[in-house]
Design a protein around this motif. Sequence first.
Motif, PDB file in Angstrom:
ATOM      1  N   ALA A  83      -8.863   6.227 -10.812  1.00 21.74           N
ATOM      2  CA  ALA A  83      -9.263   5.005 -12.039  1.00 21.74           C
ATOM      3  C   ALA A  83      -8.386   3.729 -11.548  1.00 21.74           C
ATOM      4  CB  ALA A  83      -7.715   5.457 -12.584  1.00 21.74           C
ATOM      5  N   VAL A  84      -7.216   3.768 -10.937  1.00 16.25           N
ATOM      6  CA  VAL A  84      -6.638   3.053  -9.940  1.00 16.25           C
ATOM      7  C   VAL A  84      -7.750   1.896  -8.804  1.00 16.25           C
ATOM      8  CG1 VAL A  84      -4.971   1.980  -8.032  1.00 16.25           C
ATOM      9  CG2 VAL A  84      -4.633   3.427  -9.598  1.00 16.25           C
ATOM     10  N   ALA A  85      -8.850   2.497  -8.022  1.00 20.73           N
ATOM     11  CA  ALA A  85      -9.336   2.124  -7.642  1.00 20.73           C
ATOM     12  C   ALA A  85      -9.853   0.956  -8.553  1.00 20.73           C
ATOM     13  CB  ALA A  85     -10.256   2.704  -6.734  1.00 20.73           C
ATOM     14  N   ALA A  86     -11.062   1.897  -9.512  1.00 22.05           N
ATOM     15  CA  ALA A  86     -11.148   1.037 -10.722  1.00 22.05           C
ATOM     16  C   ALA A  86     -10.924   0.119 -11.829  1.00 22.05           C
ATOM     17  CB  ALA A  86     -12.134   2.183 -11.864  1.00 22.05           C
ATOM     18  N   GLN A  87      -9.632  -0.099 -11.421  1.00 20.68           N
ATOM     19  CA  GLN A  87      -9.021  -1.405 -11.873  1.00 20.68           C
ATOM     20  C   GLN A  87      -8.820  -1.980 -11.379  1.00 20.68           C
ATOM     21  OE1 GLN A  87      -5.226   0.645 -13.348  1.00 20.68           O
ATOM     22  NE2 GLN A  87      -6.099   0.872 -15.592  1.00 20.68           N
ATOM     23  N   SER A  88      -9.152  -1.764  -9.816  1.00 23.77           N
ATOM     24  CA  SER A  88      -9.059  -3.475  -9.145  1.00 23.77           C
ATOM     25  C   SER A  88      -9.765  -3.667  -8.282  1.00 23.77           C
ATOM     26  CB  SER A  88      -7.818  -2.221  -7.640  1.00 23.77           C
ATOM     27  OG  SER A  88      -8.419  -3.178  -6.399  1.00 23.77           O
ATOM     28  N   GLN A  89     -11.533  -3.050  -8.363  1.00 22.40           N
ATOM     29  CA  GLN A  89     -12.165  -3.613  -9.082  1.00 22.40           C
ATOM     30  C   GLN A  89     -12.826  -4.019 -10.348  1.00 22.40           C
ATOM     31  OE1 GLN A  89     -15.101  -0.267  -8.124  1.00 22.40           O
ATOM     32  NE2 GLN A  89     -14.871  -0.698  -5.674  1.00 22.40           N
ATOM     33  N   ALA A  90     -12.278  -3.670 -11.023  1.00 20.07           N
ATOM     34  CA  ALA A  90     -12.733  -5.114 -11.900  1.00 20.07           C
ATOM     35  C   ALA A  90     -11.879  -5.620 -12.182  1.00 20.07           C
ATOM     36  CB  ALA A  90     -12.292  -3.581 -13.371  1.00 20.07           C
ATOM     37  N   LEU A  91     -10.404  -6.309 -11.789  1.00 19.67           N
ATOM     38  CA  LEU A  91      -9.655  -6.832 -11.656  1.00 19.67           C
ATOM     39  C   LEU A  91     -10.138  -8.067 -10.701  1.00 19.67           C
ATOM     40  CD1 LEU A  91      -7.070  -8.276 -12.234  1.00 19.67           C
ATOM     41  CD2 LEU A  91      -5.884  -7.212 -10.524  1.00 19.67           C
ATOM     42  N   ASP A  92     -10.534  -8.048  -9.585  1.00 20.25           N
ATOM     43  CA  ASP A  92     -11.542  -8.154  -8.464  1.00 20.25           C
ATOM     44  C   ASP A  92     -12.461  -9.203  -8.771  1.00 20.25           C
ATOM     45  OD1 ASP A  92      -9.810  -7.700  -6.846  1.00 20.25           O
ATOM     46  OD2 ASP A  92     -10.256  -5.993  -4.989  1.00 20.25           O
ATOM     47  N   PHE A  93     -13.087  -8.817 -10.028  1.00 18.55           N
ATOM     48  CA  PHE A  93     -14.822  -9.210 -10.187  1.00 18.55           C
ATOM     49  C   PHE A  93     -14.125 -10.338 -11.024  1.00 18.55           C
ATOM     50  CE2 PHE A  93     -17.525  -9.447 -13.577  1.00 18.55           C
ATOM     51  CZ  PHE A  93     -18.598  -9.759 -13.088  1.00 18.55           C
ATOM     52  N   THR A  94     -12.812  -9.372 -12.210  1.00 15.80           N
ATOM     53  CA  THR A  94     -12.942 -10.853 -13.191  1.00 15.80           C
ATOM     54  C   THR A  94     -12.577 -12.051 -12.712  1.00 15.80           C
ATOM     55  OG1 THR A  94     -12.453  -8.995 -14.560  1.00 15.80           O
ATOM     56  CG2 THR A  94     -11.031 -10.916 -15.274  1.00 15.80           C
ATOM     57  N   GLN A  95     -11.433 -11.880 -11.165  1.00 12.53           N
ATOM     58  CA  GLN A  95     -10.806 -13.255 -10.837  1.00 12.53           C
ATOM     59  C   GLN A  95     -11.981 -13.419  -9.972  1.00 12.53           C
ATOM     60  OE1 GLN A  95      -8.915 -11.808  -7.685  1.00 12.53           O
ATOM     61  NE2 GLN A  95      -7.274 -13.500  -7.517  1.00 12.53           N
ATOM     62  N   SER A  96     -12.936 -13.359  -9.568  1.00 16.17           N
ATOM     63  CA  SER A  96     -14.214 -14.235  -8.664  1.00 16.17           C
ATOM     64  C   SER A  96     -15.020 -14.186  -9.959  1.00 16.17           C
ATOM     65  CB  SER A  96     -14.803 -13.228  -8.105  1.00 16.17           C
ATOM     66  OG  SER A  96     -14.269 -12.491  -7.030  1.00 16.17           O
ATOM     67  N   ALA A  97     -15.297 -13.790 -10.943  1.00 16.93           N
ATOM     68  CA  ALA A  97     -16.005 -14.895 -12.445  1.00 16.93           C
ATOM     69  C   ALA A  97     -15.072 -16.501 -12.233  1.00 16.93           C
ATOM     70  CB  ALA A  97     -15.864 -13.161 -13.282  1.00 16.93           C
ATOM     71  N   TYR A  98     -14.016 -15.493 -12.649  1.00 11.78           N
ATOM     72  CA  TYR A  98     -12.615 -16.722 -12.913  1.00 11.78           C
ATOM     73  C   TYR A  98     -12.988 -17.708 -12.177  1.00 11.78           C
ATOM     74  CZ  TYR A  98      -9.191 -19.419 -14.606  1.00 11.78           C
ATOM     75  OH  TYR A  98      -7.546 -20.515 -15.563  1.00 11.78           O
ATOM     76  N   LYS A  99     -12.870 -17.668 -10.767  1.00 13.08           N
ATOM     77  CA  LYS A  99     -13.105 -18.496 -10.188  1.00 13.08           C
ATOM     78  C   LYS A  99     -14.580 -19.462  -9.677  1.00 13.08           C
ATOM     79  CE  LYS A  99      -9.486 -16.708  -6.481  1.00 13.08           C
ATOM     80  NZ  LYS A  99     -10.020 -15.926  -5.067  1.00 13.08           N
ATOM     81  N   GLU A 100     -15.695 -18.403 -10.047  1.00 13.56           N
ATOM     82  CA  GLU A 100     -16.552 -19.290 -10.548  1.00 13.56           C
ATOM     83  C   GLU A 100     -16.673 -19.752 -11.725  1.00 13.56           C
ATOM     84  OE1 GLU A 100     -19.343 -19.112  -7.979  1.00 13.56           O
ATOM     85  OE2 GLU A 100     -17.918 -17.335  -6.338  1.00 13.56           O
ATOM     86  N   ALA A 101     -15.986 -19.787 -12.670  1.00 11.77           N
ATOM     87  CA  ALA A 101     -16.361 -20.424 -13.502  1.00 11.77           C
ATOM     88  C   ALA A 101     -15.798 -22.397 -12.951  1.00 11.77           C
ATOM     89  CB  ALA A 101     -15.511 -19.938 -14.893  1.00 11.77           C
ATOM     90  N   ILE A 102     -14.298 -21.975 -12.344  1.00 18.55           N
ATOM     91  CA  ILE A 102     -13.183 -23.346 -12.169  1.00 18.55           C
ATOM     92  C   ILE A 102     -14.889 -23.952 -11.578  1.00 18.55           C
ATOM     93  CG2 ILE A 102     -11.605 -23.716 -11.063  1.00 18.55           C
ATOM     94  CD1 ILE A 102     -10.257 -21.859 -13.275  1.00 18.55           C
ATOM     95  N   ALA A 103     -15.173 -23.616 -10.932  1.00 18.37           N
ATOM     96  CA  ALA A 103     -15.613 -24.097  -9.514  1.00 18.37           C
ATOM     97  C   ALA A 103     -17.304 -25.105 -10.707  1.00 18.37           C
ATOM     98  CB  ALA A 103     -16.596 -23.055  -8.391  1.00 18.37           C
ATOM     99  N   ALA A 104     -17.921 -24.039 -11.346  1.00 13.86           N
ATOM    100  CA  ALA A 104     -19.240 -24.439 -12.065  1.00 13.86           C
ATOM    101  C   ALA A 104     -18.137 -25.662 -13.015  1.00 13.86           C
ATOM    102  CB  ALA A 104     -19.147 -23.423 -12.951  1.00 13.86           C
ATOM    103  N   SER A 105     -17.043 -26.003 -13.250  1.00 10.89           N
ATOM    104  CA  SER A 105     -16.763 -26.531 -14.434  1.00 10.89           C
ATOM    105  C   SER A 105     -16.286 -27.868 -13.082  1.00 10.89           C
ATOM    106  CB  SER A 105     -15.094 -26.561 -14.723  1.00 10.89           C
ATOM    107  OG  SER A 105     -14.612 -27.571 -15.763  1.00 10.89           O
ATOM    108  N   SER A 106     -16.224 -27.814 -12.015  1.00 14.13           N
ATOM    109  CA  SER A 106     -15.569 -28.897 -10.927  1.00 14.13           C
ATOM    110  C   SER A 106     -16.790 -29.281 -11.231  1.00 14.13           C
ATOM    111  CB  SER A 106     -14.684 -28.800 -10.486  1.00 14.13           C
ATOM    112  OG  SER A 106     -15.289 -27.337  -9.476  1.00 14.13           O
ATOM    113  N   GLU A 107     -17.512 -28.466 -10.720  1.00 12.80           N
ATOM    114  CA  GLU A 107     -18.685 -28.671  -9.822  1.00 12.80           C
ATOM    115  C   GLU A 107     -19.813 -29.480 -11.297  1.00 12.80           C
ATOM    116  OE1 GLU A 107     -21.125 -25.686  -8.281  1.00 12.80           O
ATOM    117  OE2 GLU A 107     -19.160 -25.569  -6.586  1.00 12.80           O
ATOM    118  N   GLY A 108     -20.118 -29.543 -12.412  1.00 10.25           N
ATOM    119  CA  GLY A 108     -20.870 -29.899 -13.382  1.00 10.25           C
ATOM    120  C   GLY A 108     -19.851 -31.195 -13.637  1.00 10.25           C
ATOM    121  N   ARG A 109     -18.848 -31.337 -13.848  1.00  7.28           N
ATOM    122  CA  ARG A 109     -18.003 -32.559 -14.178  1.00  7.28           C
ATOM    123  C   ARG A 109     -18.248 -33.436 -12.957  1.00  7.28           C
ATOM    124  NH1 ARG A 109     -12.957 -31.515 -13.357  1.00  7.28           N
ATOM    125  NH2 ARG A 109     -12.834 -30.026 -15.141  1.00  7.28           N
ATOM    126  N   GLU A 110     -18.860 -33.283 -11.179  1.00  5.84           N
ATOM    127  CA  GLU A 110     -19.419 -34.264 -10.572  1.00  5.84           C
ATOM    128  C   GLU A 110     -20.427 -34.344 -10.741  1.00  5.84           C
ATOM    129  OE1 GLU A 110     -19.142 -31.690  -6.771  1.00  5.84           O
ATOM    130  OE2 GLU A 110     -15.921 -32.057  -7.307  1.00  5.84           O
TER     131      GLU A 110
END
Length: 166
Positions: A83-110
Amino acid sequence: MSDQSTEQTETQAPTDKYFEALLASYDALAHAIEQANERGLRISRQLLTDASAAQRQALDLARQVAANPTDSAAAYSAIMESAVAAQSQALDFTQSAYKEAIAASSEGREALDALLGASRTAAEAALEISREWQTSNPWADFLQKSMDAFSPSNNGATKEAAETKA
């Protein structure tokens, strides 16, 4: 002959500028699409990797519990680790998706800035081409005066000119 080549060179520069601006806008758009595709691939690959890892962890958990079904303490410990490993993976995926969304926003602005700049350059070049055409075309002045005669703001001026002639 040399007058024509000089004229052609003078009108060629704004035309080149116009088409270069169009190409720049197409390049900016293509670059933005390419970046979005790469981002989508990264997220998809991470999701596939995480799903595969979760399946392996579930199988390992099932093996551990099946190996010694009477040992409830070991089963509980294995379930908690899973369960802890699954939560950690879910958190890592959410963090990566958030970083990609922020990168998409700045790239879209550029990309938008690049498109607006290219559009502005193309509009300026088109205006320059139009002005050059107007000054080099003998019919342009005639057409402009004809259009001015029919515009509502000049009706008073044309009436006065008609009265002056009479």
